[in-house]
Scaffold this active site. Structure first.
Site, PDB file in Angstrom:
ATOM      1  N   GLU A 146       0.831  -1.226   0.000  1.00  0.00           N
ATOM      2  CA  GLU A 146       0.000   0.000   0.000  1.00  0.00           C
ATOM      3  C   GLU A 146       0.859   1.268   0.000  1.00  0.00           C
ATOM      4  OE1 GLU A 146      -2.803  -0.415   3.243  1.00  0.00           O
ATOM      5  OE2 GLU A 146      -3.313  -2.457   2.661  1.00  0.00           O
ATOM      6  N   ASN A 172       2.262  -4.841  -3.358  1.00  0.00           N
ATOM      7  CA  ASN A 172       0.929  -5.335  -2.989  1.00  0.00           C
ATOM      8  C   ASN A 172       0.051  -4.167  -2.602  1.00  0.00           C
ATOM      9  OD1 ASN A 172      -0.835  -7.638  -2.325  1.00  0.00           O
ATOM     10  ND2 ASN A 172      -0.674  -6.899  -0.199  1.00  0.00           N
ATOM     11  N   HIS A 206      -9.832  -6.921  -1.778  1.00  0.00           N
ATOM     12  CA  HIS A 206     -10.838  -6.735  -0.714  1.00  0.00           C
ATOM     13  C   HIS A 206     -12.035  -6.048  -1.373  1.00  0.00           C
ATOM     14  CE1 HIS A 206      -8.439  -8.068   2.619  1.00  0.00           C
ATOM     15  NE2 HIS A 206      -7.464  -7.224   2.330  1.00  0.00           N
ATOM     16  N   GLU A 233      -5.420 -11.209  -0.984  1.00  0.00           N
ATOM     17  CA  GLU A 233      -6.205 -11.035   0.250  1.00  0.00           C
ATOM     18  C   GLU A 233      -7.717 -11.058  -0.026  1.00  0.00           C
ATOM     19  OE1 GLU A 233      -4.913  -7.617   2.486  1.00  0.00           O
ATOM     20  OE2 GLU A 233      -2.820  -7.880   1.953  1.00  0.00           O
ATOM     21  N   ASP A 274     -11.520 -11.141  -0.279  1.00  0.00           N
ATOM     22  CA  ASP A 274     -12.769 -11.348   0.439  1.00  0.00           C
ATOM     23  C   ASP A 274     -13.806 -10.421  -0.204  1.00  0.00           C
ATOM     24  OD1 ASP A 274     -11.395  -9.891   3.517  1.00  0.00           O
ATOM     25  OD2 ASP A 274     -11.957  -8.879   1.650  1.00  0.00           O
TER      26      ASP A 274
HETATM   27  O1  G3I Z   1      -2.211  -7.489  18.814  1.00  0.00           O
HETATM   28  C1  G3I Z   1      -2.936  -6.441  19.434  1.00  0.00           C
HETATM   29  C2  G3I Z   1      -3.319  -6.847  20.836  1.00  0.00           C
HETATM   30  O2  G3I Z   1      -2.121  -6.993  21.598  1.00  0.00           O
HETATM   31  C3  G3I Z   1      -4.196  -5.783  21.433  1.00  0.00           C
HETATM   32  O3  G3I Z   1      -4.638  -6.213  22.724  1.00  0.00           O
HETATM   33  C4  G3I Z   1      -5.404  -5.540  20.540  1.00  0.00           C
HETATM   34  C5  G3I Z   1      -6.246  -4.411  21.108  1.00  0.00           C
HETATM   35  O4  G3I Z   1      -7.114  -3.961  20.116  1.00  0.00           O
HETATM   36  O5  G3I Z   1      -4.972  -5.157  19.234  1.00  0.00           O
HETATM   37  C6  G3I Z   1      -4.202  -6.155  18.629  1.00  0.00           C
HETATM   38  O6  G3I Z   1      -3.803  -5.626  17.401  1.00  0.00           O
HETATM   39  C7  G3I Z   1      -4.728  -5.870  16.348  1.00  0.00           C
HETATM   40  C8  G3I Z   1      -3.908  -6.281  15.131  1.00  0.00           C
HETATM   41  O7  G3I Z   1      -4.771  -6.522  14.028  1.00  0.00           O
HETATM   42  C9  G3I Z   1      -3.099  -7.509  15.438  1.00  0.00           C
HETATM   43  O8  G3I Z   1      -1.807  -7.272  14.906  1.00  0.00           O
HETATM   44  C10 G3I Z   1      -5.479  -4.605  16.011  1.00  0.00           C
HETATM   45  O9  G3I Z   1      -6.375  -4.317  17.080  1.00  0.00           O
HETATM   46  C11 G3I Z   1      -6.289  -4.793  14.736  1.00  0.00           C
HETATM   47  O10 G3I Z   1      -6.815  -3.545  14.301  1.00  0.00           O
HETATM   48  C12 G3I Z   1      -5.390  -5.317  13.599  1.00  0.00           C
HETATM   49  O11 G3I Z   1      -6.210  -5.526  12.471  1.00  0.00           O
HETATM   50  C13 G3I Z   1      -5.525  -6.042  11.323  1.00  0.00           C
HETATM   51  C14 G3I Z   1      -5.457  -4.944  10.259  1.00  0.00           C
HETATM   52  O12 G3I Z   1      -4.828  -5.479   9.062  1.00  0.00           O
HETATM   53  C15 G3I Z   1      -4.673  -3.764  10.739  1.00  0.00           C
HETATM   54  O13 G3I Z   1      -4.582  -2.827   9.720  1.00  0.00           O
HETATM   55  C16 G3I Z   1      -6.347  -7.195  10.789  1.00  0.00           C
HETATM   56  O14 G3I Z   1      -6.324  -8.262  11.722  1.00  0.00           O
HETATM   57  C17 G3I Z   1      -5.795  -7.660   9.436  1.00  0.00           C
HETATM   58  O15 G3I Z   1      -6.691  -8.587   8.836  1.00  0.00           O
HETATM   59  C18 G3I Z   1      -5.655  -6.481   8.477  1.00  0.00           C
HETATM   60  O16 G3I Z   1      -5.038  -6.942   7.302  1.00  0.00           O
HETATM   61  C19 G3I Z   1      -4.766  -5.929   6.304  1.00  0.00           C
HETATM   62  C20 G3I Z   1      -3.540  -6.378   5.539  1.00  0.00           C
HETATM   63  O17 G3I Z   1      -2.470  -6.539   6.450  1.00  0.00           O
HETATM   64  C21 G3I Z   1      -3.190  -5.381   4.441  1.00  0.00           C
HETATM   65  N1  G3I Z   1      -4.338  -5.212   3.533  1.00  0.00           N
HETATM   66  C22 G3I Z   1      -5.556  -4.786   4.230  1.00  0.00           C
HETATM   67  C23 G3I Z   1      -5.929  -5.807   5.293  1.00  0.00           C
HETATM   68  C24 G3I Z   1      -7.222  -5.407   5.967  1.00  0.00           C
HETATM   69  O18 G3I Z   1      -7.052  -4.198   6.662  1.00  0.00           O
END
Ligand code: G3I
Length: 332
Positions: free
Chosen positions: A131, A182, A218, A247, A249
């Site tokens: 991105e 990507n 997405h 990715e 969905d």
């Molecule tokens: O790990 C922490 C945890 O320690 C903490 O307690 C918790 C509190 O909210 O947060 C956790 O972190 C979460 C993180 O995923 C885990 O690494 C975040 O809340 C959560 O917002 C984050 O979401 C991820 C998101 O990327 C962040 O931008 C999603 O799971 C993930 O599916 C999503 O994936 C991205 C790709 O990497 C790039 N393309 C877009 C895609 C969707 O956004």
């Protein structure tokens, strides 16, 4: 079984799902993950915030769990991701405010060589730069994220030189891995993929070890499907690059009962199949990955007023989208 060398995969959050995996006693989720897919992508485990929480401190537990699970189940692993504006740890956000470009380079190079080197030979594709262009509808049109990405910001005078060096560092650390750009909204021919096409052309002309362009895919039923996906994939293939759906969905707004309509399910099924067919149409499409396979773990409801995005329900009931992908792979 997938045709030719097409890897069909799913994202998985290793830290949440695979720590302590016991092959003799898998959970239902682990059983499906190990049986249905030939490739895994760590959904979060190889991002800076999870992997490199403090300067000089690495936590490979989640990433190692994904790689170990893949090995135990004869699967490949896609690495995700080395250079991104999101999910950087606080220390990067804080320190980067004062970085010179050389200081940014030193931090980034150490991270790339450490992480890519640790998994050398075990990652078949890396999302090296994720991105790095912002969309048309962000203020200012399609341009490199030299504001939001701390590394591009520190090196805003020549961000393309930095991007090229990240690919060179990754290639030196693991010559076996195919190295990808990507992004989302990077499926069809549009101003964003035009920008990626020009960047890829420039990087390749500089001899940068760039090997592929990933389309996250997405999708939402709130927008029309961009029918120019095959055309877009073909032009990157004509540059000698691999392409990939990284990715996939297909989300949608749901009724008060939290359920989709029959028409929405039909549309979702069609769009998953169109993505797969575009990948099957282009021989250099090397992988097709869904961003999680069950609705209970999908990132979507936490971000959009939409859901039902994956190929199975939260109870692992296979949707028509699952079956159309299987049919498409069998017919290939
Ligand atoms: O790990 C922490 C945890 O320690 C903490 O307690 C918790 C509190 O909210 O947060 C956790 O972190 C979460 C993180 O995923 C885990 O690494 C975040 O809340 C959560 O917002 C984050 O979401 C991820 C998101 O990327 C962040 O931008 C999603 O799971 C993930 O599916 C999503 O994936 C991205 C790709 O990497 C790039 N393309 C877009 C895609 C969707 O956004």
């Amino acid at each position: 079984e997938a045709p030719r060398d097409l890897e069909v995969g799913s994202a998985v959050w290793g830290q949440r799902e695979l720590i302590g995996y016991d092959r003799k006693h898998p959970t239902e989720f682990q059983r499906i993950l190990g049986a249905e897919f030939g490739s895994l992508t760590p959904e979060n485990d190889m991002k800076w915030a999870e992997l490199h929480p403090e300067p000089g401190v690495y936590d490979f537990s989640g990433a190692d769990a994904v790689v170990a699970f893949a090995k135990a189940n004869g699967q490949e692993v896609r690495g995700h991701t080395l250079l991104w504006h999101s999910q950087n740890p606080q220390w990067v956000t804080d320190a980067s405010a004062g970085w010179t470009c050389q200081e940014a380079r030193d931090v980034l190079e150490e991270h790339v060589r450490t992480v890519v080197g640790r998994y050398a030979g075990e990652i078949y594709e890396w999302d090296v730069a994720n991105e790095i262009f912002q969309d048309d509808w962000d203020a200012g049109g399609v341009r490199l994220r030299t504001e939001a990405n701390p590394f591009l910001k520190a090196c805003a005078e020549d961000p393309v030189a930095l991007i090229g060096d990240v690919f060179r560092w990754a290639h030196e650390a693991d010559p076996a891995a195919a190295l990808f750009l990507n992004d989302y909204n990077a499926e069809g021919v549009n101003t964003k993929t035009n920008a990626y096409y020009d960047l890829a052309t420039e990087l390749l002309a500089d001899g940068v070890p760039l090997h592929g362009m990933g389309a996250q895919a997405h999708l939402s039923l709130q927008y029309e499907f961009d029918e120019s996906v095959t055309e877009n994939f073909e032009r990157f293939a004509d540059l000698g690059l691999q392409v990939a759906v990284t990715e996939a969905d297909v989300r949608m707004p749901l009724g008060d009962d939290g359920e989709p309509t029959a028409e929405q399910i039909t549309l979702q099924t069609e769009r998953y199949r169109k993505l797969l067919d575009a990948c099957l149409d282009v021989p250099s499409c090397s992988s097709f990955t869904v961003w999680g396979f069950d609705d209970a773990r999908s990132w979507v409801p936490g971000v959009f007023p939409e859901g039902y995005a994956t190929i199975m329900t939260g109870e692992y009931v296979k949707k028509p989208a699952y079956h159309t992908l299987l049919d498409g792979l069998r017919d290939a």
